[in-house]
Design a protein around this motif. Structure first.
Motif, PDB file in Angstrom:
ATOM      1  N   GLY A 242       0.842  -1.192   0.000  1.00 13.10           N
ATOM      2  CA  GLY A 242       0.000   0.000   0.000  1.00 13.10           C
ATOM      3  C   GLY A 242       0.872   1.236   0.000  1.00 13.10           C
ATOM      4  N   ARG A 243       0.243   2.376  -0.042  1.00 14.48           N
ATOM      5  CA  ARG A 243       1.006   3.618  -0.088  1.00 14.48           C
ATOM      6  C   ARG A 243       1.802   3.783   1.208  1.00 14.48           C
ATOM      7  N   GLY A 244       3.079   4.028   1.047  1.00 15.88           N
ATOM      8  CA  GLY A 244       3.952   4.214   2.197  1.00 15.88           C
ATOM      9  C   GLY A 244       4.473   2.926   2.802  1.00 15.88           C
ATOM     10  N   ARG A 245       4.120   1.784   2.231  1.00 14.04           N
ATOM     11  CA  ARG A 245       4.558   0.496   2.773  1.00 14.04           C
ATOM     12  C   ARG A 245       5.557  -0.143   1.806  1.00 14.04           C
ATOM     13  N   THR A 246       6.730  -0.435   2.311  1.00 17.00           N
ATOM     14  CA  THR A 246       7.782  -0.996   1.484  1.00 17.00           C
ATOM     15  C   THR A 246       8.449  -2.145   2.224  1.00 17.00           C
ATOM     16  N   ASN A 247       9.474  -2.692   1.600  1.00 17.44           N
ATOM     17  CA  ASN A 247      10.272  -3.732   2.248  1.00 17.44           C
ATOM     18  C   ASN A 247      11.241  -3.164   3.276  1.00 17.44           C
ATOM     19  N   ARG A 248      11.256  -1.850   3.412  1.00 17.67           N
ATOM     20  CA  ARG A 248      12.221  -1.222   4.309  1.00 17.67           C
ATOM     21  C   ARG A 248      11.596  -0.603   5.544  1.00 17.67           C
ATOM     22  N   ASN A 249      10.290  -0.730   5.720  1.00 16.74           N
ATOM     23  CA  ASN A 249       9.665  -0.128   6.892  1.00 16.74           C
ATOM     24  C   ASN A 249       8.612  -1.072   7.459  1.00 16.74           C
ATOM     25  N   ALA A 250       8.070  -0.695   8.603  1.00 17.01           N
ATOM     26  CA  ALA A 250       6.972  -1.422   9.248  1.00 17.01           C
ATOM     27  C   ALA A 250       5.892  -0.407   9.568  1.00 17.01           C
ATOM     28  N   VAL A 251       4.722  -0.589   8.993  1.00 19.40           N
ATOM     29  CA  VAL A 251       3.628   0.361   9.136  1.00 19.40           C
ATOM     30  C   VAL A 251       2.509  -0.283   9.949  1.00 19.40           C
ATOM     31  N   GLY A 252       1.960   0.444  10.896  1.00 21.59           N
ATOM     32  CA  GLY A 252       0.863  -0.083  11.697  1.00 21.59           C
ATOM     33  C   GLY A 252       0.590   0.816  12.877  1.00 21.59           C
ATOM     34  N   LYS A 253      -0.246   0.337  13.775  1.00 22.05           N
ATOM     35  CA  LYS A 253      -0.570   1.112  14.972  1.00 22.05           C
ATOM     36  C   LYS A 253       0.442   0.804  16.070  1.00 22.05           C
ATOM     37  N   PRO A 254       0.782   1.799  16.900  1.00 20.02           N
ATOM     38  CA  PRO A 254       1.772   1.560  17.954  1.00 20.02           C
ATOM     39  C   PRO A 254       1.238   0.590  19.011  1.00 20.02           C
ATOM     40  N   MET A 255       2.188  -0.068  19.661  1.00 21.59           N
ATOM     41  CA  MET A 255       1.800  -1.071  20.651  1.00 21.59           C
ATOM     42  C   MET A 255       0.979  -0.452  21.783  1.00 21.59           C
ATOM     43  N   PHE A 256       1.422   0.743  22.259  1.00 23.95           N
ATOM     44  CA  PHE A 256       0.710   1.386  23.365  1.00 23.95           C
ATOM     45  C   PHE A 256       0.282   2.788  22.931  1.00 23.95           C
ATOM     46  N   PRO A 257      -1.005   3.108  23.094  1.00 25.46           N
ATOM     47  CA  PRO A 257      -2.056   2.293  23.722  1.00 25.46           C
ATOM     48  C   PRO A 257      -2.957   1.554  22.734  1.00 25.46           C
ATOM     49  N   GLN A 258      -2.827   1.820  21.413  1.00 29.50           N
ATOM     50  CA  GLN A 258      -3.806   1.290  20.466  1.00 29.50           C
ATOM     51  C   GLN A 258      -3.803  -0.241  20.410  1.00 29.50           C
ATOM     52  N   PHE A 259      -2.608  -0.822  20.181  1.00 28.20           N
ATOM     53  CA  PHE A 259      -2.568  -2.277  20.045  1.00 28.20           C
ATOM     54  C   PHE A 259      -2.915  -2.966  21.362  1.00 28.20           C
ATOM     55  N   VAL A 260      -2.426  -2.447  22.467  1.00 28.02           N
ATOM     56  CA  VAL A 260      -2.721  -3.053  23.769  1.00 28.02           C
ATOM     57  C   VAL A 260      -4.224  -3.077  24.016  1.00 28.02           C
ATOM     58  N   ALA A 261      -4.907  -1.977  23.677  1.00 30.06           N
ATOM     59  CA  ALA A 261      -6.349  -1.908  23.902  1.00 30.06           C
ATOM     60  C   ALA A 261      -7.095  -2.912  23.020  1.00 30.06           C
ATOM     61  N   SER A 262      -6.770  -2.944  21.727  1.00 24.75           N
ATOM     62  CA  SER A 262      -7.480  -3.858  20.817  1.00 24.75           C
ATOM     63  C   SER A 262      -7.137  -5.313  21.116  1.00 24.75           C
ATOM     64  N   SER A 263      -5.882  -5.585  21.444  1.00 29.58           N
ATOM     65  CA  SER A 263      -5.490  -6.959  21.723  1.00 29.58           C
ATOM     66  C   SER A 263      -6.107  -7.456  23.028  1.00 29.58           C
ATOM     67  N   SER A 264      -6.195  -6.591  24.021  1.00 26.81           N
ATOM     68  CA  SER A 264      -6.862  -6.977  25.281  1.00 26.81           C
ATOM     69  C   SER A 264      -8.334  -7.276  25.033  1.00 26.81           C
ATOM     70  N   GLY A 265      -8.958  -6.466  24.185  1.00 24.97           N
ATOM     71  CA  GLY A 265     -10.350  -6.757  23.834  1.00 24.97           C
ATOM     72  C   GLY A 265     -10.499  -8.092  23.146  1.00 24.97           C
ATOM     73  N   LEU A 266      -9.548  -8.407  22.253  1.00 19.78           N
ATOM     74  CA  LEU A 266      -9.594  -9.702  21.581  1.00 19.78           C
ATOM     75  C   LEU A 266      -9.442 -10.846  22.573  1.00 19.78           C
ATOM     76  N   PHE A 267      -8.572 -10.678  23.571  1.00 21.00           N
ATOM     77  CA  PHE A 267      -8.413 -11.720  24.589  1.00 21.00           C
ATOM     78  C   PHE A 267      -9.732 -11.999  25.302  1.00 21.00           C
ATOM     79  N   PHE A 268     -10.421 -10.956  25.717  1.00 18.55           N
ATOM     80  CA  PHE A 268     -11.680 -11.154  26.430  1.00 18.55           C
ATOM     81  C   PHE A 268     -12.763 -11.728  25.513  1.00 18.55           C
ATOM     82  N   ILE A 269     -12.710 -11.385  24.222  1.00 18.54           N
ATOM     83  CA  ILE A 269     -13.652 -11.989  23.277  1.00 18.54           C
ATOM     84  C   ILE A 269     -13.396 -13.485  23.156  1.00 18.54           C
ATOM     85  N   VAL A 270     -12.115 -13.859  23.004  1.00 18.00           N
ATOM     86  CA  VAL A 270     -11.766 -15.277  22.905  1.00 18.00           C
ATOM     87  C   VAL A 270     -12.177 -16.014  24.174  1.00 18.00           C
TER      88      VAL A 270
END
Length: 496
Positions: A242-270
């Motif tokens: 996608g735009r801005g995504r290459t073999n030389r970078n890592a694009v995504g949401k930061p671990m804290f607080p976005q990923f921690v919040a969504s991943s914790s929600g996934l744990f409780f869903i599971v």
């Protein structure tokens, strides 16, 4: 003078927490808390496996408080009256005690069993995602091998836990396992005696399985999961083009607080979904099977799905036996239950290196492949899934024959033929579909997206109108190697 303290907002509290940790631990800017995690749904499959493992650990610790791994014979006098006065092992009686006499015991037992099934299924689907997107390539070959080892250990852990209650169904499975051990030429009897301690079933097997189930294999799983996650952090995630995504970078949401919040929600869903299954969907009702007896076989017994392919392979191989130097080689057991699993896992371990050898692709890859852009690899994967599906269905050929009122022998031959014919056919069809999808993408890039509107020309013909692709879609297609006048690049693709 009255001082009023302003109420802290959650965002301010999160920022202060991150600042505090960043000043004291290697988690600050550029560290752990700022690691980028992809937000595509396909990357959640590994998290589901991880959280299934967490549920297994929590429920397993609780069950160890009440389970007695002993083969000592006792007379049952518990709450389940249909088995009152029956002789059984201490292991089986303690399982009944957990199910009927411990508050919440049946819920925890079933939660543990459902978590095991989901854990294995999530690992399997996660491996498929990694395979089809090419995320096993350099520099992630070692992590792929760790994932395959985790899957293998999870299979062993599931079988060990499945066998602990010493009910009729699990005892029959152990008897089959002993037969597989005995089928190994020359050393089979020694392996069986080493595992069981004596003639089957003996008094040592359940205690030994218990030690493996609660200590050795979970310890290995925990160590490998930790190593797997460390490598994921070190090597970074793959991501979709996608735009801005290459073999030389890592694009995504930061671990804290976005990923921690969504991943914790996934744990409780599971956890919630597994608990709902445990409370509403009965699984492994050992009281209905009764204790194991060597002279009794339960009707319509089926293993858990993850060893169903072994059951199917045993049922499909004809009764071939050969006498070699005074030793009977039981090919009908050795081939499907020993040679086949060893060959399957050998191919899984070696595949990243085999693909690199045949394609000559030794570059680092951090962008995910679309399955359609690697027709041969995708075809091989679909053929393998088809092969597994035929074996899994063959493991229930007696149930299918009884349900649909067909001949068991006829159905067995249908599965034998399907095992040979369907995988190559699936490969050819899948490869053809991938090529057709590639052609459709080239047309879409050259002519635009179809609008569904049809117009009649002056000459009396009909044409369909198109509208240009949006910039993001055009950029994505071009990043996958598509051009208006040229087919996608086949560099790094298997030739078959």
């Amino acid at each position: 003078m009255l001082w009023r303290r302003r109420r802290a907002r959650p965002r301010d509290a999160a920022k202060r927490t991150a600042d505090w940790a960043g000043g004291r631990l290697p988690v600050g800017e550029g560290g752990l808390l700022r690691k980028a995690f992809p937000d595509h749904w396909s990357f959640l499959l590994g998290e589901i496996a991880l959280y299934g493992f967490v549920v297994l650990l929590l429920t397993g610790v609780w069950l160890t408080l009440f389970f007695h791994p002993s083969m000592t014979e006792v007379v049952y006098d518990g709450s389940y009256r249909p088995l009152d006065g029956m002789r059984m092992s201490e292991a089986y009686r303690s399982t009944l005690h957990i199910s009927f006499d411990i508050r919440g015991g049946l819920l925890i037992r079933q939660l543990h069993h459902w978590a095991a099934l989901v854990f294995l299924a999530a690992i399997g689907v996660h491996l498929l995602r990694v395979f089809f997107t090419g995320a096993f390539r350099r520099p992630r070959e070692v992590n792929w091998m760790i994932g395959v080892t985790l899957f293998l250990l999870a299979l062993a852990e599931g079988f060990a836990g499945y066998s602990l209650p010493d009910d009729l169904l699990s005892g029959t499975g152990l008897r089959i396992a002993q037969g597989i051990m005995l089928s190994i030429p020359v050393v089979g009897t020694y392996i069986s005696m080493f595992a069981f301690g004596t003639e089957f079933p003996g008094h040592d097997m359940i205690p030994r399985l218990y030690s493996l189930h609660i200590l050795l294999i979970p310890g290995l799983l925990l160590a490998l999961v930790t190593l797997h996650l460390i490598l994921v952090f070190y090597l970074k995630h793959t991501h979709w083009a996608g735009r801005g995504r290459t073999n030389r970078n890592a694009v995504g949401k930061p671990m804290f607080p976005q990923f921690v919040a969504s991943s914790s929600g996934l744990f409780f869903i599971v956890f919630g979904v597994l608990t709902l299954l445990a409370g509403a969907a009965q699984i492994n009702p050992v009281w209905a099977y009764g204790p194991y007896r060597a002279d009794v076989v339960s009707t319509g017994s089926q293993p858990d799905w993850y060893v169903g392919f072994l059951e199917g392979s045993l049922r499909l191989v004809p009764p071939w036996e050969t006498a070699v130097a005074g030793h009977t080689v039981m090919w009908n057991v050795l081939l499907p239950a020993v040679v086949l699993p060893l060959a399957l896992f050998a191919v899984l371990y070696a595949y990243p290196f085999l693909e690199r050898r045949f394609t000559g692709d030794d570059e680092e890859h951090h962008l995910c492949d679309r399955p359609r852009d690697k027709p041969v690899r995708t075809g091989l994967g679909v053929a393998a899934v088809c092969f597994y599906g035929v074996l899994l269905a063959a493991g229930g050929n007696d149930i299918l024959a009884h349900t649909f009122k067909v001949s068991l022998n006829t159905l067995t031959w249908v599965f034998r033929i399907a095992l040979v014919v369907l995988p190559p056919l699936a490969f050819l069809v899948t490869r053809g579909v991938c090529h057709a999808l590639q052609e459709a993408d080239r047309e879409r890039l050259a002519e635009g997206e179809e609008t569904g509107e049809v117009r009649q020309t002056i000459a009396g013909g009909y044409v369909e109108s198109h509208e240009p692709l949006d910039e993001e879609r055009r950029y994505m297609l071009k990043s996958y190697g598509y051009d208006v006048d040229e087919p996608p690049s086949r560099e790094g693709e298997l030739e078959l």
